[in-house]
Design a protein around this motif. Structure first.
Motif, short mmCIF file in Angstrom:
data_model
loop_
_atom_site.label_atom_id
_atom_site.label_comp_id
_atom_site.label_asym_id
_atom_site.label_seq_id
_atom_site.Cartn_x
_atom_site.Cartn_y
_atom_site.Cartn_z
N UNK A 49 41.37 51.29 37.44
CA UNK A 49 41.85 50.16 36.66
C UNK A 49 41.08 50.08 35.35
N UNK A 50 41.77 49.74 34.30
CA UNK A 50 41.10 49.51 33.02
C UNK A 50 40.71 48.04 32.98
N UNK A 95 45.98 37.30 35.71
CA UNK A 95 45.15 36.23 36.25
C UNK A 95 43.85 36.70 36.87
N UNK A 96 43.60 38.00 36.89
CA UNK A 96 42.38 38.52 37.50
C UNK A 96 41.28 38.62 36.44
N UNK A 120 38.84 41.84 41.97
CA UNK A 120 40.00 42.73 42.14
C UNK A 120 40.45 42.70 43.59
N UNK A 121 39.51 42.78 44.52
CA UNK A 121 39.87 42.73 45.93
C UNK A 121 40.59 41.42 46.26
N UNK A 122 40.07 40.32 45.75
CA UNK A 122 40.70 39.03 46.00
C UNK A 122 42.08 38.92 45.39
N UNK A 131 38.41 40.83 32.15
CA UNK A 131 39.76 40.62 32.65
C UNK A 131 40.38 41.97 33.00
N UNK A 132 41.31 41.93 33.94
CA UNK A 132 42.00 43.12 34.39
C UNK A 132 43.46 42.99 33.95
#
Length: 67
Positions: free
Chosen positions: A3-4, A24-25, A43-45, A18-19
């Motif tokens: 993921x960037x 919203x991550x 990210x896991x959440x 932020x992802x």
């Protein structure tokens, strides 16, 4: 999965990130190391889906994979 992440320096000190591929991550950390640890948790959440109440039919089953 790769993921960037967009990392920002916070005005009050520390960092926030932020992802973009996961709306919203976002998370923050007082140090870059804390930010990285918090990113994995965020990210896991954001990707976690509660399937505890999913109705499975026939031979269906729930498995977990690491990405």
């Amino acid at each position: 999965m790769k993921l960037k992440i967009v990392v920002h320096e916070a005005e009050e000190g520390g960092y926030w990130a932020e992802v973009p591929s996961i709306p919203g991550c976002a998370t923050q950390g007082e140090s870059f190391e804390e930010l990285l640890a918090n990113l994995y948790e965020a990210v896991e959440g954001c990707l976690r889906v509660d399937v505890g109440h999913a109705s499975l039919s026939g031979s269906g089953r729930v498995i977990e994979i690491a990405v």
